[in-house]
Design a protein around this motif. Structure first.
Motif, PDB file in Angstrom:
ATOM      1  N   TYR A 143       0.858  -1.190   0.000  1.00 51.63           N
ATOM      2  CA  TYR A 143       0.000   0.000   0.000  1.00 51.63           C
ATOM      3  C   TYR A 143       0.892   1.236   0.000  1.00 51.63           C
ATOM      4  N   ALA A 144       0.408   2.302  -0.634  1.00 50.98           N
ATOM      5  CA  ALA A 144       1.213   3.517  -0.775  1.00 50.98           C
ATOM      6  C   ALA A 144       1.385   4.239   0.560  1.00 50.98           C
ATOM      7  N   MET A 145       2.573   4.822   0.754  1.00 51.82           N
ATOM      8  CA  MET A 145       2.746   5.781   1.860  1.00 51.82           C
ATOM      9  C   MET A 145       2.031   7.071   1.474  1.00 51.82           C
ATOM     10  N   VAL A 146       2.248   7.492   0.243  1.00 50.65           N
ATOM     11  CA  VAL A 146       1.556   8.652  -0.346  1.00 50.65           C
ATOM     12  C   VAL A 146       1.432   8.361  -1.835  1.00 50.65           C
ATOM     13  N   GLY A 147       0.295   8.729  -2.408  1.00 48.10           N
ATOM     14  CA  GLY A 147       0.111   8.540  -3.849  1.00 48.10           C
ATOM     15  C   GLY A 147      -0.639   9.711  -4.451  1.00 48.10           C
ATOM     16  N   LEU A 148      -0.558   9.817  -5.776  1.00 49.44           N
ATOM     17  CA  LEU A 148      -1.228  10.928  -6.475  1.00 49.44           C
ATOM     18  C   LEU A 148      -1.802  10.447  -7.805  1.00 49.44           C
ATOM     19  N   ALA A 149      -3.102  10.694  -7.976  1.00 44.90           N
ATOM     20  CA  ALA A 149      -3.770  10.463  -9.263  1.00 44.90           C
ATOM     21  C   ALA A 149      -4.156  11.835  -9.811  1.00 44.90           C
ATOM     22  N   ALA A 150      -3.697  12.133 -11.019  1.00 48.82           N
ATOM     23  CA  ALA A 150      -3.931  13.476 -11.585  1.00 48.82           C
ATOM     24  C   ALA A 150      -4.604  13.362 -12.949  1.00 48.82           C
ATOM     25  N   GLN A 151      -5.621  14.166 -13.140  1.00 52.01           N
ATOM     26  CA  GLN A 151      -6.338  14.177 -14.414  1.00 52.01           C
ATOM     27  C   GLN A 151      -6.452  15.632 -14.871  1.00 52.01           C
ATOM     28  N   ASP A 187      -1.850  23.967   2.518  1.00 45.60           N
ATOM     29  CA  ASP A 187      -3.238  24.351   2.824  1.00 45.60           C
ATOM     30  C   ASP A 187      -4.234  23.295   2.356  1.00 45.60           C
ATOM     31  N   ASP A 188      -3.863  22.553   1.309  1.00 39.71           N
ATOM     32  CA  ASP A 188      -4.794  21.556   0.748  1.00 39.71           C
ATOM     33  C   ASP A 188      -4.827  20.260   1.556  1.00 39.71           C
ATOM     34  N   LEU A 189      -3.689  19.884   2.103  1.00 38.71           N
ATOM     35  CA  LEU A 189      -3.589  18.573   2.761  1.00 38.71           C
ATOM     36  C   LEU A 189      -3.353  18.742   4.255  1.00 38.71           C
ATOM     37  N   ALA A 190      -3.909  17.852   5.024  1.00 37.71           N
ATOM     38  CA  ALA A 190      -3.618  17.805   6.463  1.00 37.71           C
ATOM     39  C   ALA A 190      -3.275  16.356   6.790  1.00 37.71           C
ATOM     40  N   PRO A 191      -2.093  15.895   6.327  1.00 33.51           N
ATOM     41  CA  PRO A 191      -1.778  14.465   6.480  1.00 33.51           C
ATOM     42  C   PRO A 191      -1.738  14.061   7.945  1.00 33.51           C
ATOM     43  N   SER A 192      -2.185  12.839   8.197  1.00 32.57           N
ATOM     44  CA  SER A 192      -2.064  12.330   9.555  1.00 32.57           C
ATOM     45  C   SER A 192      -0.878  11.361   9.583  1.00 32.57           C
ATOM     46  N   SER A 193      -0.226  11.274  10.713  1.00 32.35           N
ATOM     47  CA  SER A 193       0.877  10.324  10.856  1.00 32.35           C
ATOM     48  C   SER A 193       0.301   8.916  10.860  1.00 32.35           C
ATOM     49  N   ASP A 194       1.029   7.980  10.297  1.00 33.19           N
ATOM     50  CA  ASP A 194       0.611   6.578  10.411  1.00 33.19           C
ATOM     51  C   ASP A 194       1.850   5.714  10.607  1.00 33.19           C
ATOM     52  N   LEU A 195       1.689   4.408  10.444  1.00 29.73           N
ATOM     53  CA  LEU A 195       2.809   3.495  10.679  1.00 29.73           C
ATOM     54  C   LEU A 195       3.998   3.794   9.772  1.00 29.73           C
ATOM     55  N   HIS A 196       3.707   4.381   8.593  1.00 30.25           N
ATOM     56  CA  HIS A 196       4.760   4.564   7.595  1.00 30.25           C
ATOM     57  C   HIS A 196       5.587   5.824   7.822  1.00 30.25           C
ATOM     58  N   ALA A 197       4.904   6.914   8.217  1.00 31.88           N
ATOM     59  CA  ALA A 197       5.616   8.197   8.287  1.00 31.88           C
ATOM     60  C   ALA A 197       4.822   9.201   9.102  1.00 31.88           C
ATOM     61  N   GLY A 198       5.538  10.224   9.588  1.00 32.02           N
ATOM     62  CA  GLY A 198       4.885  11.313  10.299  1.00 32.02           C
ATOM     63  C   GLY A 198       4.232  12.283   9.319  1.00 32.02           C
ATOM     64  N   ALA A 199       3.426  13.197   9.859  1.00 33.29           N
ATOM     65  CA  ALA A 199       2.663  14.120   9.020  1.00 33.29           C
ATOM     66  C   ALA A 199       3.580  14.996   8.164  1.00 33.29           C
ATOM     67  N   LYS A 200       4.686  15.482   8.751  1.00 37.07           N
ATOM     68  CA  LYS A 200       5.579  16.378   7.990  1.00 37.07           C
ATOM     69  C   LYS A 200       6.245  15.633   6.840  1.00 37.07           C
ATOM     70  N   THR A 201       6.639  14.402   7.125  1.00 36.12           N
ATOM     71  CA  THR A 201       7.261  13.593   6.058  1.00 36.12           C
ATOM     72  C   THR A 201       6.260  13.349   4.937  1.00 36.12           C
ATOM     73  N   LYS A 202       5.010  13.081   5.312  1.00 32.43           N
ATOM     74  CA  LYS A 202       3.991  12.808   4.272  1.00 32.43           C
ATOM     75  C   LYS A 202       3.775  14.045   3.398  1.00 32.43           C
ATOM     76  N   LEU A 203       3.743  15.215   4.023  1.00 33.26           N
ATOM     77  CA  LEU A 203       3.576  16.438   3.229  1.00 33.26           C
ATOM     78  C   LEU A 203       4.769  16.603   2.283  1.00 33.26           C
ATOM     79  N   HIS A 204       5.957  16.320   2.784  1.00 33.52           N
ATOM     80  CA  HIS A 204       7.147  16.401   1.930  1.00 33.52           C
ATOM     81  C   HIS A 204       7.024  15.416   0.759  1.00 33.52           C
ATOM     82  N   LEU A 205       6.611  14.184   1.060  1.00 35.52           N
ATOM     83  CA  LEU A 205       6.491  13.178  -0.005  1.00 35.52           C
ATOM     84  C   LEU A 205       5.421  13.583  -1.020  1.00 35.52           C
ATOM     85  N   ALA A 206       4.343  14.205  -0.531  1.00 33.52           N
ATOM     86  CA  ALA A 206       3.285  14.659  -1.452  1.00 33.52           C
ATOM     87  C   ALA A 206       3.853  15.714  -2.402  1.00 33.52           C
ATOM     88  N   ARG A 207       4.708  16.583  -1.881  1.00 32.00           N
ATOM     89  CA  ARG A 207       5.322  17.621  -2.743  1.00 32.00           C
ATOM     90  C   ARG A 207       6.253  16.985  -3.773  1.00 32.00           C
TER      91      ARG A 207
END
Ligand SMILES: Cc1cc2nc3c(=O)[nH]c(=O)nc-3n(C[C@H](O)[C@H](O)[C@H](O)COP(=O)(O)OP(=O)(O)OC[C@H]3O[C@@H](n4cnc5c(N)ncnc54)[C@H](O)[C@@H]3O)c2cc1C
Length: 288
Positions: free
Chosen positions: A193-201, A252-272
């Motif tokens: 399962y993805a730590m972070v993923g993006l589908a764009a159209q 401003d768009d995302l408010a990632p929550s920490s989970d087993l894979h990564a903390g919220a700040k890391t997830k925001l970084h990965l999303a970027r």
């Protein structure tokens, strides 16, 4: 562990299935590909008295182009979604997402409807349904209704499905000649399962993108559209300044929550990071 004992029934029609769901209420569970349900039974996270196997409902297995939409039956398996020429032509985003789902054995059994109904926050197909502005077709005791994907995913493993309802199909608009899409995810291993993923159209316009919907997954209780980042990337060339503005807007768009894979700040970084990769690839493919 083994599942708690349950009864099993395999109806042949949708009407029979709905009647069974109405009669047994919360004591019954629908069985589609079984790739998520059987694990929850084996772990005794769920102990329904009755499994209603919907794999005999041929009316839920079609891939049809009609009335300006691509209608994908709930029983379409992930593997078929990834290989069907109609999907590649009219909704290529789905075809791009499928190889990222689990492994071949799971893709051979798991179904589109099961993935949408299960609503795992890190699943690929719910995010694609959002990016494509799809609609879910739900059948229940009161008849059939359609719910936009953006209204369907209501929380962690929560959906707008009412008691006694079944997902029968996903409808997505047919991709136009100016359509473009991108998909990627970051996972610890291929098939996880993805730590972070993006589908764009999106849609190509003169000198850039004319429209862009960014649907992230693995960053919250369900798939999330990032409207500010999407808006920052349309209307001009995909240059570094535009990309930086979009990446900043993700805060401003995302408010990632920490989970087993990564903390919220890391997830925001990965999303970027993903945003940069996916949209740059879209730009390179479409000349924007
Ligand atoms: C090891 C492993 C790795 C996986 N990795 C991923 C992954 O990376 N990405 C990913 O997206 N998925 C992953 N999955 C899950 C897989 O995609 C499942 O197939 C999917 O989540 C559920 O589909 P299913 O058809 O198997 O549904 P089932 O397991 O049969 O059902 C799941 C739930 O949905 C309900 N349901 C099923 N169909 C319907 C319907 N038509 N209407 C209403 N309710 C319905 C069931 O009652 C049940 O509650 C993984 C599974 C495993 C075992």
């Amino acid at each position: 562990m083994k599942p708690a004992p349950f009864d099993y029934v395999k109806p042949a029609t949708l009407a029979e299935t709905l009647e069974l769901l109405a009669r047994h209420g919360d004591a019954a569970r629908v069985l589609a590909g079984g790739q998520s349900l059987i694990a929850t039974l084996a772990m005794r996270l769920s102990a329904p008295a009755l499994l209603i196997d919907i794999n005999g409902l041929a009316e839920l297995a079609g891939i049809v182009v009609a009335d300006g939409v691509l209608r994908l039956g709930a029983l379409v398996r992930h593997a078929r979604l990834g290989a069907a020429p109609a999907v590649a032509r009219h909704a290529p985003l789905l075809a791009r997402a499928v190889p990222h789902i689990a492994h071949a054995a799971i893709r051979n059994r798991g179904t589109l409807g099961g993935s949408l109904a299960f609503a795992d926050p890190a699943a690929e197909l719910p995010a694609c349904a959002l990016a494509l502005d799809g609609r879910l077709v739900l059948a229940g005791p009161g008849g059939t209704r359609r719910v936009a994907a953006r209204d369907f995913f209501t929380g962690l493993y929560q959906t707008a499905l009412a008691p006694g309802e079944l997902v029968t199909a996903l409808e997505v608009p047919l991709a136009g000649d100016d359509a473009c899409c991108g998909f990627d995810e970051l996972a610890r291993r291929q098939g996880d399962y993805a730590m972070v993923g993006l589908a764009a159209q999106g849609r190509r316009g003169a000198g850039g993108l004319a429209a862009l919907t960014l649907a992230f997954f693995g960053v919250g209780p369900g798939p999330v559209v990032a409207p500010r980042a999407g808006a920052a990337l349309v209307g001009g060339p995909l240059d570094p300044a535009r990309m930086q503005a979009a990446q900043a807007a993700l805060a401003d768009d995302l408010a990632p929550s920490s989970d087993l894979h990564a903390g919220a700040k890391t997830k925001l970084h990965l999303a970027r990071v993903l945003l940069g990769r996916v949209v740059s690839a879209m730009g390179a493919e479409s000349g924007a």
